[in-house]
Design an enzyme around this catalytic site. Structure first.
Site, PDB file in Angstrom:
ATOM      1  CE  LYS A   1      84.895 -18.061  14.425  1.00  0.00           C
ATOM      2  NZ  LYS A   1      83.993 -19.038  13.793  1.00  0.00           N
TER       3      LYS A   1
ATOM      4  CB  SER B   1      80.484 -17.648  14.941  1.00  0.00           C
ATOM      5  OG  SER B   1      81.274 -18.669  14.351  1.00  0.00           O
TER       6      SER B   1
ATOM      7  CB  SER C   1      80.619 -19.824  11.504  1.00  0.00           C
ATOM      8  OG  SER C   1      79.599 -19.810  12.451  1.00  0.00           O
TER       9      SER C   1
HETATM   10  N1  GLN Z   1      75.159 -20.260  13.601  1.00  0.00           N
HETATM   11  C1  GLN Z   1      75.510 -21.622  13.837  1.00  0.00           C
HETATM   12  C2  GLN Z   1      75.544 -21.909  15.311  1.00  0.00           C
HETATM   13  O1  GLN Z   1      75.353 -21.005  16.075  1.00  0.00           O
HETATM   14  C3  GLN Z   1      76.808 -21.954  13.172  1.00  0.00           C
HETATM   15  C4  GLN Z   1      77.977 -21.527  13.941  1.00  0.00           C
HETATM   16  C5  GLN Z   1      79.278 -21.946  13.312  1.00  0.00           C
HETATM   17  O2  GLN Z   1      79.326 -22.367  12.169  1.00  0.00           O
HETATM   18  N2  GLN Z   1      80.319 -21.850  14.110  1.00  0.00           N
HETATM   19  O3  GLN Z   1      75.728 -23.021  15.712  1.00  0.00           O
END
Ligand code: GLN
Length: 481
Positions: free
Chosen positions: A73, A148, A172
């Site tokens: 990532k 994400s 994410s």
């Molecule tokens: N969707 C969640 C957020 O936007 C989790 C994101 C993540 O785990 N990086 O905060």
């Protein structure tokens, strides 16, 4: 079967028996990228020439990841390879160091092929908030891969990388793994070093694995888990051999399913798949019982206060001075700061900085941030109580399967609701894994297994038994055949 379709452990076996070479594996994976990447768009940066050269030069196979391609990532720093966090503000940022996890995978013999798309600064659940382009779900190219870590999940599902790393602050890793039909493990907070991983919300962030099956997940955990003196939150306790938990039965294992996770708002097809999986666990000898996690409904609002508050502090460092985009038109330093940030950050990142700054400001701190910390404690207590009597918790990961690109992007609150079943794990610092448990209308459904702190092993044991007795990990995405 083509080499790009194989799991990491299958590739290791073929390398060990001399039936293939790193160069052949690399050629197959890069060929697959050439064939499908213009449709999937999982990668922000590809290191094709360097990866090919490294694979061609491989002579010995002694270490566990020798000659195995992998991808990261784009929030994880890679020396000499740009690391953008899918943001304009870091579009040209080339780190001068490797994150600890990058170094560990390189030291084990792995070969980095590229950096994967994500929501900008890991803020989102669909990878539509990337400043560059959205990634598409290999099961249906009109749909999001989740987020994400959407690029990581899509790349593994499409055969564009044997495995990848992602980060999980509020789901994410688990949510995109579930949307793309792969395995995704978020380790316990403190299990894997966060050094060199760009911070979103430091008390919630954790690096983990996206892989084709549970065994691969254990193999990669063996490489990345463990104490790192460079990360003061990494915990110095012994790391077991995670593969030792595989191929064990689960007779007598005590499994809890929380009633709050099976209620209103969760697609009935998803509830049904997870309940079928619970029956399977029972058939395999586990004791399955309903429990309550009474503060679950407060996890989401509390998460969005804690995460944004920490994000507003973490993102203060992007001021155009030390790294990243700088505005050269401003004629004084304050305007330079604010214009660099105005141009560099996308709208979701700005929304979160404003929310977090507000929650931390004097007069509101007690009402919002402090209250959220108290809720966090209550959520933690709920889990602790259940874990006094149970080994793992099993529940759904997402309220829906993968949704259409654009369907939710105009409505931040709807998008935040996607995280309702994943954020409690982060608030409590627990490990969680997503394992494929069937299809609903042709799209993958994932089941979430939550473990006790630092007991990823028991989670992997249950996940592996389930996987071997269900076979859903062998499903192949329909969108990129
Ligand atoms: N969707 C969640 C957020 O936007 C989790 C994101 C993540 O785990 N990086 O905060």
């Amino acid at each position: 079967m083509e080499l790009y379709e194989l799991t990491l452990h299958e590739l290791q076996d073929l390398l060990a028996s001399g039936e293939t070479s790193p160069a052949e594996i690399m050629a197959s994976v890069l060929g697959r990228i050439e064939a499908v990447e213009d449709r999937v768009k999982a990668y922000i940066t590809l290191n094709l020439d360097e990866a090919r050269k490294k694979a061609d030069n491989f002579k010995t196979y002694s270490k566990s990841l020798d000659g195995i391609p992998f991808a990261l990532k784009d929030i994880i720093c890679t020396r000499g390879t740009r690391t953008t966090c899918a943001s304009k503000i870091l579009e040209n940022f080339v780190p001068v160091y490797d994150a600890t996890v990058t170094r560990r995978l390189n030291d084990a013999g792995g070969i980095l092929i590229g950096k994967l798309n994500m929501d900008e600064f890991a803020m989102g659940s669909s990878t539509e908030h990337s400043a560059f382009f959205p990634t598409r779900n290999p099961w249906d190219l009109e749909r999001v891969p989740g987020g994400s870590s959407g690029g990581s999940a899509a790349a593994v599902a499409a055969g564009e990388a044997p495995f990848a790393l992602g980060t999980d602050t509020g789901g994410s890793i688990r949510q995109p793994a579930s949307f793309c039909g792969v395995v995704g493990l978020r380790p316990t907070y403190g299990r894997v070093s966060r050094w060199g991983v760009i911070a979103y919300a430091s008390s919630l962030d954790q690096v983990g694995v996206l892989s084709k099956d549970v065994e691969d997940c254990a193999l990669v955990m063996n490489q990345i888990a463990g104490y790192d003196p460079l990360d003061s939150t990494s915990v110095n306790i012994e790391v077991p051999d995670y593969t030792s938990f595989l191929n064990q039965d689960i007779k007598g294992m005590k499994i809890a399913y929380p009633r709050e996770y099976f209620g209103k708002g969760v697609d009935p097809q998803i509830t049904e798949r997870v309940k079928t999986a619970l029956k399977k666990f029972e058939e395999l000898g586990a004791v399955v019982e309903e429990v309550s996690l009474p503060h679950s409904e407060y996890a989401l609002p509390a998460y969005y206060l804690v995460a944004t508050a920490e994000a507003s502090a973490n993102l203060a460092r992007f001021d155009g001075v030390r790294y990243g985009l700088r505005d050269f038109e401003a004629d004084n330093v304050v305007d330079m700061f604010s214009l660099s940030r105005a141009r560099g950050f996308g709208s979701e990142v700005k929304r979160r900085i404003m929310l977090g700054t507000y929650a931390l400001s004097s007069g509101y701190y007690d009402a919002y941030y402090l209250k959220a910390l108290k809720v966090r404690r209550l959520i933690n207590n709920d889990f602790q109580k259940v874990f006094e009597n149970y080994d793992i918790i099993v529940c759904p990961i997402t309220p829906t399967t993968a949704f259409k690109i654009g369907e939710q992007s105009g409505d931040p609150l709807t998008l935040y609701m996607n995280d309702i079943l994943t954020v409690p794990v982060n608030m409590a610092g627990l490990p969680g894994i997503s394992v494929p448990c069937g299809l609903a209308d042709g799209l993958p459904v994932g089941m979430q297994i939550i473990g006790r702190p630092f007991d990823e092993g028991t989670m992997l044991r249950a996940a592996h038994v389930y996987e071997q007795n269900s076979g859903y990990h062998c499903m192949k995405p329909a969108g990129v055949r």
